[in-house]
Design a protein around this motif. Structure first.
Motif, PDB file in Angstrom:
ATOM      1  N   UNK A  19     -89.535  55.500 -94.379  1.00  0.00           N
ATOM      2  CA  UNK A  19     -90.619  55.269 -93.419  1.00  0.00           C
ATOM      3  C   UNK A  19     -91.515  56.490 -93.309  1.00  0.00           C
ATOM      4  N   UNK A  20     -90.909  57.681 -93.224  1.00  0.00           N
ATOM      5  CA  UNK A  20     -91.706  58.905 -93.161  1.00  0.00           C
ATOM      6  C   UNK A  20     -92.512  59.098 -94.442  1.00  0.00           C
TER       7      UNK A  20
ATOM      8  N   UNK B 117     -97.301  67.540 -90.600  1.00  0.00           N
ATOM      9  CA  UNK B 117     -96.193  66.761 -91.123  1.00  0.00           C
ATOM     10  C   UNK B 117     -95.678  65.814 -90.053  1.00  0.00           C
ATOM     11  N   UNK B 118     -95.433  64.599 -90.443  1.00  0.00           N
ATOM     12  CA  UNK B 118     -94.940  63.593 -89.511  1.00  0.00           C
ATOM     13  C   UNK B 118     -93.437  63.741 -89.304  1.00  0.00           C
ATOM     14  N   UNK B 119     -92.994  63.467 -88.077  1.00  0.00           N
ATOM     15  CA  UNK B 119     -91.577  63.477 -87.738  1.00  0.00           C
ATOM     16  C   UNK B 119     -91.260  62.201 -86.963  1.00  0.00           C
ATOM     17  N   UNK B 120     -89.994  61.998 -86.655  1.00  0.00           N
ATOM     18  CA  UNK B 120     -89.605  60.815 -85.886  1.00  0.00           C
ATOM     19  C   UNK B 120     -90.266  60.776 -84.512  1.00  0.00           C
ATOM     20  N   UNK B 121     -90.579  61.936 -83.956  1.00  0.00           N
ATOM     21  CA  UNK B 121     -91.190  61.964 -82.625  1.00  0.00           C
ATOM     22  C   UNK B 121     -92.711  61.818 -82.651  1.00  0.00           C
ATOM     23  N   UNK B 122     -93.309  61.794 -83.841  1.00  0.00           N
ATOM     24  CA  UNK B 122     -94.757  61.631 -83.961  1.00  0.00           C
ATOM     25  C   UNK B 122     -95.171  60.229 -83.519  1.00  0.00           C
ATOM     26  N   UNK B 123     -96.236  60.169 -82.762  1.00  0.00           N
ATOM     27  CA  UNK B 123     -96.811  58.889 -82.341  1.00  0.00           C
ATOM     28  C   UNK B 123     -98.005  58.616 -83.253  1.00  0.00           C
ATOM     29  N   UNK B 124     -98.009  57.433 -83.865  1.00  0.00           N
ATOM     30  CA  UNK B 124     -99.046  57.100 -84.841  1.00  0.00           C
ATOM     31  C   UNK B 124     -99.753  55.794 -84.482  1.00  0.00           C
TER      32      UNK B 124
ATOM     33  N   UNK C 251     -97.557  54.016 -81.555  1.00  0.00           N
ATOM     34  CA  UNK C 251     -96.109  53.806 -81.544  1.00  0.00           C
ATOM     35  C   UNK C 251     -95.428  55.056 -82.112  1.00  0.00           C
ATOM     36  N   UNK C 252     -94.272  55.381 -81.557  1.00  0.00           N
ATOM     37  CA  UNK C 252     -93.483  56.508 -82.057  1.00  0.00           C
ATOM     38  C   UNK C 252     -92.783  56.076 -83.345  1.00  0.00           C
ATOM     39  N   UNK C 253     -92.793  56.935 -84.341  1.00  0.00           N
ATOM     40  CA  UNK C 253     -92.181  56.612 -85.628  1.00  0.00           C
ATOM     41  C   UNK C 253     -90.706  56.253 -85.453  1.00  0.00           C
ATOM     42  N   UNK C 254     -90.027  56.916 -84.556  1.00  0.00           N
ATOM     43  CA  UNK C 254     -88.621  56.612 -84.272  1.00  0.00           C
ATOM     44  C   UNK C 254     -88.435  55.142 -83.891  1.00  0.00           C
ATOM     45  N   UNK C 255     -89.376  54.582 -83.144  1.00  0.00           N
ATOM     46  CA  UNK C 255     -89.291  53.172 -82.748  1.00  0.00           C
ATOM     47  C   UNK C 255     -89.490  52.239 -83.945  1.00  0.00           C
ATOM     48  N   UNK C 256     -90.361  52.631 -84.864  1.00  0.00           N
ATOM     49  CA  UNK C 256     -90.558  51.837 -86.079  1.00  0.00           C
ATOM     50  C   UNK C 256     -89.264  51.813 -86.884  1.00  0.00           C
ATOM     51  N   UNK C 257     -88.646  52.980 -87.064  1.00  0.00           N
ATOM     52  CA  UNK C 257     -87.391  53.072 -87.808  1.00  0.00           C
ATOM     53  C   UNK C 257     -86.316  52.212 -87.154  1.00  0.00           C
ATOM     54  N   UNK C 258     -86.221  52.285 -85.838  1.00  0.00           N
ATOM     55  CA  UNK C 258     -85.229  51.488 -85.110  1.00  0.00           C
ATOM     56  C   UNK C 258     -85.454  49.992 -85.351  1.00  0.00           C
ATOM     57  N   UNK C 259     -86.697  49.564 -85.266  1.00  0.00           N
ATOM     58  CA  UNK C 259     -87.031  48.152 -85.508  1.00  0.00           C
ATOM     59  C   UNK C 259     -86.646  47.722 -86.926  1.00  0.00           C
ATOM     60  N   UNK C 260     -86.970  48.555 -87.899  1.00  0.00           N
ATOM     61  CA  UNK C 260     -86.676  48.211 -89.292  1.00  0.00           C
ATOM     62  C   UNK C 260     -85.178  48.171 -89.574  1.00  0.00           C
TER      63      UNK C 260
ATOM     64  N   UNK D 191     -81.003  45.523 -91.479  1.00  0.00           N
ATOM     65  CA  UNK D 191     -79.636  46.054 -91.597  1.00  0.00           C
ATOM     66  C   UNK D 191     -79.541  47.143 -92.662  1.00  0.00           C
ATOM     67  N   UNK D 192     -80.460  48.082 -92.610  1.00  0.00           N
ATOM     68  CA  UNK D 192     -80.510  49.188 -93.562  1.00  0.00           C
ATOM     69  C   UNK D 192     -79.981  50.457 -92.892  1.00  0.00           C
ATOM     70  N   UNK D 193     -79.449  51.362 -93.694  1.00  0.00           N
ATOM     71  CA  UNK D 193     -78.959  52.644 -93.211  1.00  0.00           C
ATOM     72  C   UNK D 193     -80.098  53.426 -92.555  1.00  0.00           C
ATOM     73  N   UNK D 194     -79.844  53.986 -91.388  1.00  0.00           N
ATOM     74  CA  UNK D 194     -80.899  54.662 -90.632  1.00  0.00           C
ATOM     75  C   UNK D 194     -81.443  55.892 -91.363  1.00  0.00           C
ATOM     76  N   UNK D 195     -80.601  56.618 -92.094  1.00  0.00           N
ATOM     77  CA  UNK D 195     -81.079  57.798 -92.829  1.00  0.00           C
ATOM     78  C   UNK D 195     -82.032  57.402 -93.952  1.00  0.00           C
ATOM     79  N   UNK D 196     -81.669  56.347 -94.666  1.00  0.00           N
ATOM     80  CA  UNK D 196     -82.542  55.854 -95.739  1.00  0.00           C
ATOM     81  C   UNK D 196     -83.845  55.324 -95.159  1.00  0.00           C
TER      82      UNK D 196
END
Length: 90
Positions: A76-77, A1-8, A52-61, A66-71
């Motif tokens: 993204x996951x 399972x992918x998480x924010x810390x997963x590098x893809x 790239x770490x998934x967390x970095x993708x979320x941060x970029x998006x 200007x979207x809510x980070x939880x959404x």
């Protein structure tokens, strides 16, 4: 399972990529399963050209749209798990 810390990184050895109109289609060449990517999916696909770490993708998006980070995290996951299901990730 992918998480924010997963590098893809995308797995181009197993994926056929085709552009149809404004959409990008990626297909598992062994199974024939495919996913059609919208504009945001295409941005993520381009972003995972390199590791790239998934967390970095979320941060970029979240900054870009200007979207809510939880959404953004949830979507993204979910998207990356879909890509992973057709063996599109390393």
């Amino acid at each position: 399972m992918l998480t924010l810390s997963t590098i893809v990184k995308r797995n181009e050895d197993r994926i056929l990529i085709s552009k149809v109109d404004d959409e990008l289609i990626i297909m598992d060449i062994d199974e024939g399963a495919y996913i059609s990517l919208n504009a945001t999916g295409t941005i993520i696909w381009e972003r995972i050209e390199e590791f790239v770490k998934i967390e970095d993708i979320v941060q970029d998006l979240t900054e870009r749209f200007s979207v809510d980070i939880e959404i953004c995290t949830k979507e993204t996951l979910s998207f990356l798990n879909s890509i992973n299901s057709i063996k599109g990730l390393q």
